[in-house]
Design a protein around this motif. Structure first.
Motif, PDB file in Angstrom:
ATOM      1  N   TYR A 274       0.799  -1.236   0.000  1.00 31.42           N
ATOM      2  CA  TYR A 274       0.000   0.000   0.000  1.00 31.42           C
ATOM      3  C   TYR A 274       0.827   1.281   0.000  1.00 31.42           C
ATOM      4  CZ  TYR A 274       0.927   0.103   5.077  1.00 31.42           C
ATOM      5  OH  TYR A 274       1.527   0.131   6.313  1.00 31.42           O
ATOM      6  N   VAL A 275       2.110   1.191   0.307  1.00 31.21           N
ATOM      7  CA  VAL A 275       2.882   2.417   0.469  1.00 31.21           C
ATOM      8  C   VAL A 275       3.007   3.189  -0.835  1.00 31.21           C
ATOM      9  CG1 VAL A 275       5.158   1.398   0.026  1.00 31.21           C
ATOM     10  CG2 VAL A 275       4.959   3.359   1.542  1.00 31.21           C
ATOM     11  N   GLY A 276       3.029   2.493  -1.975  1.00 32.88           N
ATOM     12  CA  GLY A 276       3.123   3.196  -3.250  1.00 32.88           C
ATOM     13  C   GLY A 276       1.876   3.994  -3.564  1.00 32.88           C
ATOM     14  N   ARG A 277       0.731   3.551  -3.072  1.00 28.02           N
ATOM     15  CA  ARG A 277      -0.534   4.232  -3.348  1.00 28.02           C
ATOM     16  C   ARG A 277      -0.866   5.291  -2.310  1.00 28.02           C
ATOM     17  NH1 ARG A 277      -1.869  -1.176  -3.452  1.00 28.02           N
ATOM     18  NH2 ARG A 277      -3.157  -0.880  -1.588  1.00 28.02           N
ATOM     19  N   ALA A 278      -0.419   5.115  -1.099  1.00 28.42           N
ATOM     20  CA  ALA A 278      -0.793   6.038  -0.021  1.00 28.42           C
ATOM     21  C   ALA A 278       0.421   6.309   0.868  1.00 28.42           C
ATOM     22  CB  ALA A 278      -1.946   5.456   0.786  1.00 28.42           C
ATOM     23  N   LEU A 279       1.456   6.878   0.283  1.00 28.20           N
ATOM     24  CA  LEU A 279       2.707   7.059   1.010  1.00 28.20           C
ATOM     25  C   LEU A 279       2.547   7.996   2.205  1.00 28.20           C
ATOM     26  CD1 LEU A 279       5.726   6.708   1.419  1.00 28.20           C
ATOM     27  CD2 LEU A 279       6.094   8.521  -0.274  1.00 28.20           C
ATOM     28  N   VAL A 280       1.972   9.167   1.975  1.00 26.27           N
ATOM     29  CA  VAL A 280       1.889  10.161   3.060  1.00 26.27           C
ATOM     30  C   VAL A 280       1.007   9.680   4.211  1.00 26.27           C
ATOM     31  CG1 VAL A 280       1.210  12.515   3.664  1.00 26.27           C
ATOM     32  CG2 VAL A 280       2.425  12.091   1.529  1.00 26.27           C
ATOM     33  N   PRO A 281      -0.204   9.163   3.948  1.00 24.78           N
ATOM     34  CA  PRO A 281      -0.994   8.638   5.064  1.00 24.78           C
ATOM     35  C   PRO A 281      -0.299   7.510   5.810  1.00 24.78           C
ATOM     36  CG  PRO A 281      -2.374   8.931   3.130  1.00 24.78           C
ATOM     37  CD  PRO A 281      -0.960   9.123   2.679  1.00 24.78           C
ATOM     38  N   ALA A 282       0.396   6.627   5.077  1.00 23.48           N
ATOM     39  CA  ALA A 282       1.111   5.525   5.723  1.00 23.48           C
ATOM     40  C   ALA A 282       2.238   6.059   6.598  1.00 23.48           C
ATOM     41  CB  ALA A 282       1.664   4.582   4.667  1.00 23.48           C
ATOM     42  N   MET A 283       2.983   7.009   6.060  1.00 24.20           N
ATOM     43  CA  MET A 283       4.085   7.604   6.808  1.00 24.20           C
ATOM     44  C   MET A 283       3.561   8.294   8.064  1.00 24.20           C
ATOM     45  SD  MET A 283       7.510   8.515   6.432  1.00 24.20           S
ATOM     46  CE  MET A 283       7.883   8.930   4.741  1.00 24.20           C
ATOM     47  N   LEU A 284       2.577   9.141   7.897  1.00 20.20           N
ATOM     48  CA  LEU A 284       2.041   9.915   9.015  1.00 20.20           C
ATOM     49  C   LEU A 284       1.409   9.008  10.065  1.00 20.20           C
ATOM     50  CD1 LEU A 284       1.480  12.712  10.196  1.00 20.20           C
ATOM     51  CD2 LEU A 284      -0.643  12.761   8.867  1.00 20.20           C
ATOM     52  N   GLY A 285       0.608   8.067   9.638  1.00 21.61           N
ATOM     53  CA  GLY A 285      -0.083   7.191  10.580  1.00 21.61           C
ATOM     54  C   GLY A 285       0.881   6.367  11.418  1.00 21.61           C
ATOM     55  N   ASN A 286       1.909   5.836  10.795  1.00 20.39           N
ATOM     56  CA  ASN A 286       2.852   5.000  11.537  1.00 20.39           C
ATOM     57  C   ASN A 286       3.753   5.808  12.457  1.00 20.39           C
ATOM     58  OD1 ASN A 286       2.743   1.980  10.706  1.00 20.39           O
ATOM     59  ND2 ASN A 286       2.481   3.076   8.784  1.00 20.39           N
ATOM     60  N   ILE A 287       4.109   7.029  12.059  1.00 21.94           N
ATOM     61  CA  ILE A 287       4.915   7.875  12.939  1.00 21.94           C
ATOM     62  C   ILE A 287       4.117   8.250  14.183  1.00 21.94           C
ATOM     63  CG2 ILE A 287       6.009  10.141  13.188  1.00 21.94           C
ATOM     64  CD1 ILE A 287       6.843   9.959  10.262  1.00 21.94           C
ATOM     65  N   VAL A 288       2.857   8.633  13.985  1.00 20.90           N
ATOM     66  CA  VAL A 288       2.004   8.985  15.127  1.00 20.90           C
ATOM     67  C   VAL A 288       1.804   7.781  16.036  1.00 20.90           C
ATOM     68  CG1 VAL A 288      -0.311   9.711  15.817  1.00 20.90           C
ATOM     69  CG2 VAL A 288       0.845  10.881  13.938  1.00 20.90           C
ATOM     70  N   LEU A 289       1.552   6.620  15.440  1.00 24.42           N
ATOM     71  CA  LEU A 289       1.361   5.401  16.236  1.00 24.42           C
ATOM     72  C   LEU A 289       2.618   5.088  17.045  1.00 24.42           C
ATOM     73  CD1 LEU A 289      -0.402   2.976  16.970  1.00 24.42           C
ATOM     74  CD2 LEU A 289       0.508   1.793  14.957  1.00 24.42           C
ATOM     75  N   LEU A 290       3.780   5.234  16.431  1.00 24.45           N
ATOM     76  CA  LEU A 290       5.044   4.992  17.130  1.00 24.45           C
ATOM     77  C   LEU A 290       5.194   5.937  18.318  1.00 24.45           C
ATOM     78  CD1 LEU A 290       7.895   3.722  17.333  1.00 24.45           C
ATOM     79  CD2 LEU A 290       8.665   5.452  15.683  1.00 24.45           C
ATOM     80  N   ALA A 291       4.926   7.218  18.093  1.00 19.81           N
ATOM     81  CA  ALA A 291       5.075   8.210  19.161  1.00 19.81           C
ATOM     82  C   ALA A 291       4.109   7.942  20.309  1.00 19.81           C
ATOM     83  CB  ALA A 291       4.867   9.618  18.596  1.00 19.81           C
ATOM     84  N   VAL A 292       2.881   7.588  19.983  1.00 23.70           N
ATOM     85  CA  VAL A 292       1.885   7.326  21.020  1.00 23.70           C
ATOM     86  C   VAL A 292       2.284   6.113  21.862  1.00 23.70           C
ATOM     87  CG1 VAL A 292      -0.502   6.589  21.423  1.00 23.70           C
ATOM     88  CG2 VAL A 292      -0.019   8.411  19.776  1.00 23.70           C
ATOM     89  N   VAL A 293       2.743   5.064  21.209  1.00 19.64           N
ATOM     90  CA  VAL A 293       3.150   3.851  21.941  1.00 19.64           C
ATOM     91  C   VAL A 293       4.316   4.152  22.878  1.00 19.64           C
ATOM     92  CG1 VAL A 293       4.206   1.578  21.691  1.00 19.64           C
ATOM     93  CG2 VAL A 293       2.299   2.225  20.229  1.00 19.64           C
ATOM     94  N   LEU A 294       5.304   4.903  22.397  1.00 17.98           N
ATOM     95  CA  LEU A 294       6.454   5.222  23.241  1.00 17.98           C
ATOM     96  C   LEU A 294       6.052   6.092  24.426  1.00 17.98           C
ATOM     97  CD1 LEU A 294       9.308   5.902  20.651  1.00 17.98           C
ATOM     98  CD2 LEU A 294       8.734   3.794  21.849  1.00 17.98           C
ATOM     99  N   ALA A 295       5.080   6.960  24.218  1.00 14.75           N
ATOM    100  CA  ALA A 295       4.613   7.812  25.308  1.00 14.75           C
ATOM    101  C   ALA A 295       3.873   7.014  26.376  1.00 14.75           C
ATOM    102  CB  ALA A 295       3.719   8.919  24.755  1.00 14.75           C
ATOM    103  N   LEU A 296       3.178   5.954  25.956  1.00 14.26           N
ATOM    104  CA  LEU A 296       2.350   5.183  26.887  1.00 14.26           C
ATOM    105  C   LEU A 296       3.079   4.038  27.574  1.00 14.26           C
ATOM    106  CD1 LEU A 296      -1.019   4.913  24.893  1.00 14.26           C
ATOM    107  CD2 LEU A 296      -0.484   6.430  26.806  1.00 14.26           C
ATOM    108  N   LEU A 297       4.086   3.464  26.932  1.00 11.27           N
ATOM    109  CA  LEU A 297       4.740   2.271  27.473  1.00 11.27           C
ATOM    110  C   LEU A 297       5.256   2.428  28.907  1.00 11.27           C
ATOM    111  CD1 LEU A 297       6.750   0.491  24.613  1.00 11.27           C
ATOM    112  CD2 LEU A 297       5.041  -0.507  26.141  1.00 11.27           C
TER     113      LEU A 297
END
Length: 400
Positions: A274-297
């Motif tokens: 999916y990254v070729g079709r939706a690069l920016v949403p994939a990039m943004l969504g995964n970065i936010v998810l990473l940051a949220v997980v690190l904040a909560l762990l």
């Protein structure tokens, strides 16, 4: 992980030989990444062995990253017109020597020297290996070949690190480095047997780096890479101390790393669809998810089950990001392929060094939880950068 050279394939009598060469580079990436991140699983053991703090032991991650950052462009320039096959094999020999020196080191200084050798090997290997992959297969199959080499690194996360941790539980952390040496030996033998001659197409010069670095798209790509890799490795280096704090250690810690690696591998594979079709949403969504997980762990460290779940989500978030960053990087204008690859590797390794050393300072002077929260903050900054770039692209598109 660097850019890819889409050149005509090397002439050979059998296409199978080309794919065997790709698989030998994938094995090399598996051995390199396993060796680079091996300290993550044995960091507390090494700290106890040499009577140092966890933060000081984190230098085992900082040292190879710094030398890899220098080696990525440095070796490319020094190689000149030397056949790339010879250079790749020499780098694998260096990796093997580093593993053996680490296994038999008698003090922490010698261990750090071996880690510097790991960095010099992997920085140049990644840059050069990914730059020549397009010469080993037909142009239509370049991305599949690159994905194979990426898979070697992803597999190191799911098998290599837990296996190293398992060996350390059986034979001590020195046994883990001997195991890494076995992997390096296998990669070296495979490359000697199947790598074809890869004559240098050009002699890389400093002007090639300068030309690429002046491009706005390249500057954005490298800045984003720096932030995202700092976010991840500033926390990932100290994952084991967090797990121990949560009451997870020994064999259970190995299974947690295995679960993390499995999730990262699945996410890396899924991202290719999916990254070729939706690069920016994939990039943004995964970065936010990473940051949220690190904040909560850190807030979940009183419950092992929730920590395990959080680490698995972390693996999902991170697994897709290296591919996203690589695709983003390759969307810039064409330029010096080897220069682009080397600068990308430089950015990732500087970020690993920066994250591990700053994380070590925070861990030693504040806490593991504080380190994770600071890393989460950097992740949110990276997400803001993606949003800003997206708005700029939308304005440019509407102006046309």
């Amino acid at each position: 992980m660097p850019d890819i050279e889409c050149a005509q394939p090397v002439r050979a009598t059998h296409r199978k030989e080309h794919w065997a060469a790709v698989w030998s580079l994938a094995l090399g990436s598996f051995a390199s990444v396993t060796t680079e991140f091996l300290p993550v699983g044995v960091l507390p053991d090494v700290a106890r062995s040499f009577g140092i703090s966890d933060g000081q032991a984190g230098l085992m991650m900082t040292s190879p990253a710094l030398f890899a950052a220098v080696a990525a462009p440095g070796v490319m320039i020094a190689a000149g017109r030397i056949d790339r096959r010879r250079v790749l094999i020499a780098l694998s020999v260096l990796l093997l020597a580093a593993c053996l020196i680490a296994a038999f080191s008698r003090n922490f200084a010698v261990l750090l020297v071996s880690r510097a050798m790991v960095g010099a090997s992997l920085g140049a290997f990644w840059s050069l290996g990914m730059a020549v992959v397009g010469r080993l297969v037909a142009p239509a199959h370049v991305h599949r070949a690159a994905g194979t080499i990426f898979g070697g690194a992803a597999l190191a996360m799911i098998v290599g690190l837990p296996f190293g941790t398992f060996l350390a539980s059986l034979f001590s952390w020195r046994g883990a480095f001997i195991g890494a040496g076995v992997l390096a030996s296998a990669a070296l033998i495979a490359q000697i047997v199947v790598l074809p001659s890869l004559p240098a197409q050009t002699a890389l010069r400093l002007s090639g780096f300068a030309a690429f670095a002046r491009r706005r798209e390249a500057q954005l790509s490298l800045a984003l890479t720096l932030l995202v890799f700092t976010t991840h490795f500033g926390a990932y280096t100290y994952l084991m101390p967090l797990l121990i704090q949560a009451g997870v250690s020994g064999e259970t810690g190995t299974w947690v790393l295995l679960a993390y690696g499995f999730c990262a591998l699945v996410a890396n594979y899924a991202a290719g669809n999916y990254v070729g079709r939706a690069l920016v949403p994939a990039m943004l969504g995964n970065i936010v998810l990473l940051a949220v997980v690190l904040a909560l762990l850190p807030a979940l460290d009183h419950a092992r089950v929730t920590v395990l779940a959080g680490v698995m989500v972390w693996g999902i978030a991170w697994g897709a990001l290296p591919l996203c960053l690589n695709v983003w990087h390759r969307r810039g204008p064409d330029g010096e392929t080897e220069a682009a690859a080397a600068l990308f590797t430089l950015a990732t390794q500087v970020a690993i060094a920066l994250g591990s050393v700053l994380g070590g300072v925070v861990v030693d002077h504040q806490s593991v939880g504080a380190d994770f929260r600071y890393c989460a903050l950097i992740g949110f900054v990276a997400a803001a950068l993606v949003l800003r770039a997206r708005k700029r692209q939308q304005r440019a598109a509407s102006a046309k």
